[in-house]
Design an enzyme around this catalytic site. Structure first.
Site, PDB file in Angstrom:
ATOM      1  CG  HIS A 141      -0.198   0.056   2.617  1.00  0.00           C
ATOM      2  ND1 HIS A 141      -0.341  -0.583   3.520  1.00  0.00           N
ATOM      3  CD2 HIS A 141       0.011   1.210   3.387  1.00  0.00           C
ATOM      4  CE1 HIS A 141       0.377  -0.521   4.884  1.00  0.00           C
ATOM      5  NE2 HIS A 141       0.194   0.875   4.073  1.00  0.00           N
ATOM      6  CG  ASP A 171      -0.219  -4.128   3.045  1.00  0.00           C
ATOM      7  OD1 ASP A 171      -0.054  -3.559   1.666  1.00  0.00           O
ATOM      8  OD2 ASP A 171      -0.340  -3.458   3.365  1.00  0.00           O
ATOM      9  CB  SER A 247       2.997   1.833   5.836  1.00  0.00           C
ATOM     10  OG  SER A 247       1.785   1.892   6.919  1.00  0.00           O
TER      11      SER A 247
END
Length: 505
Positions: A141, A171, A247
């Site tokens: 992402h 992911d 992230s």
């Protein structure tokens, strides 16, 4: 503590002085008795004060070198690992409304379709160097939809990165930068199965674009599976502060190994409230191995995740009671793909898989994860229960088959699906699209954002079931049905629901 001890010793000194004084007085009285010989020096002597040495200062090691010493500071670990954690910048072009008032449905009715303009949107995340020649792991992402991916090292150097793999199922994404022969620092993989609740961990990344930051916490839970829609969700939970921008960054153990890739937070405000999630390193390692295999062979990078060939659901307390099990837990198998790994091992619908290689599984996501961390061709031992009876079975893992062939095609012309890319559903395609293992038909795998299909609201994962009363089983059926008419009555399946659409061209 020292002050209390000193007071105690001073009390002893006072008592000792009183005692010595009493002895002195007694000596004087004895000297007054005739015929007794005494030493006058003893009578005149005064008691010596009791001297207490101050406590020695505690010596701290200049550079911690053992695990016991590292508990005093994480600086040696951070110094070694931080240069291998990078910032990842991604640029993408999106359509935006010129006037925000058009967000109001009433304005849309009064003034028609709003004017749209393109604007550049930037996303920020982190990444971890896992190979010295510039192979980097981050989150899918972070780079999804990005056109220009820039990696910034801790020494401020920037490199344009190539996306070797971006996998929405896990992911995870793998990037490559050209180091021109320079060897970069790396973070070695830990065995994430060895991580335990209560272990100290460090989260390293670039939250809010303030610069590289290190936070500390503990592993607060394992095997969290109800966090995202992924079939392979199996997160390490930590209370180390993780915020937007973290992230793709590293969750590392106190011995400097990669326990996981920081991925998500639970938050009502957008900031950390002490519940963060990381993808375990064992799954990240499998994804990297798939990319490395492609680099060696010259083939396109792909994620080769082993497949169990079944679907299932968690065994709740009510289900356990109805199935005759002593307690809840395990995965109740609903559908078994004919000829798949579980089918060949003799596991049937209605039986319960309770563990994989001795590790308990509680839902389909954890079963998929335990399978995916093995290589295709590996044999795993599963404990299967049917009522009160249980048995161990050996399951030989394989890749999901590509049957029928995909026959992928992008729909052209002028019809409701123009701009959509479609393919036949095989177990391999169903796995990639995170569909039911028994799904069949023709699925939409991507939609051009500026195409007609996007305007009608078609989405990746939609299955076209019927057009003008004719069943759609293969891509060829779909193309013929779209070209045969200028009016289309369509039935589309989305998430188990049947949707209908009528369009006249």
């Amino acid at each position: 503590m020292h002050w209390v001890e000193t007071v105690g010793k001073l009390g002893v000194m006072k008592k000792l002085s009183i005692a010595l004084g009493a002895v002195a007085l007694l000596g004087a009285a004895v000297c007054a008795v005739p015929g007794l010989m005494t030493d006058s020096r003893a009578a005149d002597a005064k008691p010596e004060p009791l001297r207490v040495a101050p406590p020695a200062p505690r010596a701290l090691p200049a550079t911690p070198g053992s695990m016991g010493q590292v508990q005093l500071t994480f600086a040696p670990v951070v110094k070694r690992i931080a240069p291998a954690v990078v910032n990842v910048y991604s640029k993408s072009v999106v359509q935006a409304q010129v006037n925000p008032f058009f967000n109001d449905p009433l304005f849309g009715q009064l003034f028609g379709t709003p004017e749209m303009r393109q604007r550049v949107q930037q996303s920020l995340g982190s990444g971890v160097i896992v190979r010295a020649d510039g192979l980097i792991v981050t989150n899918n992402h972070v780079v999804e939809g990005g056109t220009d991916i820039i990696v910034a090292l801790s020494d401020k150097r920037e490199f344009k990165a190539k996306v070797l793999l971006a996998d929405p199922r896990t992911d995870l994404a793998v990037l490559k930068i050209d180091t021109k022969g320079e060897h970069l620092p790396v973070v070695p993989f830990a065995d994430s199965d060895a991580v335990q609740v209560g272990d100290l961990v460090l989260a390293i990344g670039d939250p809010f674009n303030v610069g590289q930051t290190v936070t500390m916490g503990i592993v607060s839970a394992l095997a969290r599976t109800q966090i995202s829609a992924s079939d392979y969700q199996f997160f390490i939970q930590t209370d180390a502060a993780i915020n937007p921008g973290n992230s793709g960054g590293a969750l590392v153990t106190t011995d400097g190994k990669l326990a996981g890739i920081n991925t998500a937070i639970y938050s009502r405000s957008g900031g950390s409230i002490g519940i963060g999630f990381a993808i375990p390193a064992n799954l990240a390692r499998r994804v990297v191995e798939g990319v490395e295999g492609g680099l060696k062979s010259g083939a396109p990078a792909s994620v080769q995740l082993a497949w169990v060939g079944a679907s299932g659901q968690p065994v709740t307390s009510a289900l356990a009671s109805s199935l005759g099990l002593a307690k809840p837990g395990g995965v109740l198998i609903k559908d078994v793909y004919p000829g798949g790994p579980l089918s060949k091992a003799g596991v049937k619908s209605g039986e319960v898989v309770q563990s994989v290689d001795g590790t308990a599984v509680d839902d389909m996501q954890s079963l998929n994860y335990r399978t995916a961390t093995h290589r295709p061709g590996d044999n795993v031992k599963m404990h299967v229960a049917a009522g009160k009876a249980g048995r161990d079975v050996s399951v030989s893992l394989v890749l999901p088959p590509e049957t029928p062939p995909r026959e992928a095609a992008t729909i052209g012309g002028r019809n409701p699906l123009t701009g959509a890319r479609v393919e036949n559903i095989s177990p391999a395609a169903a796995t990639e699209l995170q569909m039911d293992v028994m799904a069949k038909g023709v699925a939409i795998v991507s939609v051009n954002s500026s195409g007609i299909a996007a305007n009608y609201g078609f989405q990746p994962g939609d299955i076209v079931r019927n057009i003008n009363g004719g069943a759609i089983n293969r891509v060829g059926d779909l193309v013929r049905a779209l070209n045969a008419s200028n009016r289309w009555d369509m039935v589309v399946e989305r998430g188990g629901r049947k949707l209908t659409l009528s369009v006249e061209g």
